[in-house]
Design an enzyme around this catalytic site. Structure first.
Site, short mmCIF file in Angstrom:
data_model
loop_
_atom_site.label_atom_id
_atom_site.label_comp_id
_atom_site.label_asym_id
_atom_site.label_seq_id
_atom_site.Cartn_x
_atom_site.Cartn_y
_atom_site.Cartn_z
N ALA A 1 0.86 -1.19 0.00
CA ALA A 1 0.00 0.00 0.00
C ALA A 1 0.89 1.23 0.00
O ALA A 1 2.03 1.19 0.48
CB ALA A 1 -0.89 -0.01 1.23
N ASN A 2 0.40 2.30 -0.53
CA ASN A 2 1.12 3.60 -0.55
C ASN A 2 2.38 3.60 -1.39
O ASN A 2 3.24 4.42 -1.20
CB ASN A 2 1.46 4.06 0.87
CG ASN A 2 0.23 4.19 1.74
OD1 ASN A 2 -0.82 4.59 1.26
ND2 ASN A 2 0.35 3.83 3.00
N CYS A 3 2.54 2.64 -2.30
CA CYS A 3 3.66 2.65 -3.24
C CYS A 3 3.10 2.91 -4.63
O CYS A 3 2.13 2.29 -5.04
CB CYS A 3 4.39 1.30 -3.26
SG CYS A 3 5.62 1.15 -1.98
N PHE A 4 3.71 3.85 -5.31
CA PHE A 4 3.23 4.22 -6.65
C PHE A 4 4.07 3.57 -7.72
O PHE A 4 5.19 3.30 -7.58
CB PHE A 4 3.25 5.74 -6.82
CG PHE A 4 2.41 6.43 -5.80
CD1 PHE A 4 1.03 6.45 -5.93
CD2 PHE A 4 2.98 7.03 -4.69
CE1 PHE A 4 0.25 7.08 -4.98
CE2 PHE A 4 2.19 7.66 -3.74
CZ PHE A 4 0.83 7.68 -3.87
#
Length: 112
Positions: free
Chosen positions: A109-112
């Site tokens: 999560a929270n990785c682009f």
């Protein structure tokens, strides 16, 4: 449906981002094939980080995002390895994404 083609002819289901659909499909051979697809030749240094991330996932149910990955590696493998540059040398420009993929974990999560 996306799938990883294994050398033995098996096809392992992947999600739209190339991560395993099921952690149960993970094996050393699957990790090696995923790594080959990323142009990574796995060494003991890679395996150390992969196993740390798998252990973290077992403990928390989460695949670590970048900052958490750096902290985790620093705490468990030492400050010389717990640096973004070290992880980027091993896993490329987005180490949290790549190591999670190779470890058979979901996309962090929270990785682009």
């Amino acid at each position: 449906m996306n799938a990883l083609s294994m050398p033995d002819g098996r096809r392992i289901p992947l999600d739209k981002d190339g991560y395993l659909r099921s952690l149960d499909d993970w094996s050393i051979e699957v990790a090696g094939t995923l790594a080959n697809n990323e142009n990574i030749s796995l060494t003991d240094a890679h395996w150390e980080i992969i196993h740390l991330v798998q252990q973290f996932y077992e403990e928390t149910g989460l695949a670590p995002a970048t900052r958490a990955l750096v902290r985790l590696v620093a705490q468990r493998a030492g400050p010389d390895k717990g640096r973004s540059i070290y992880l980027m040398k091993l896993f490329g420009g987005k180490p949290a994404l790549t190591v999670s993929k190779l470890a058979g974990l979901p996309r962090p999560a929270n990785c682009f």
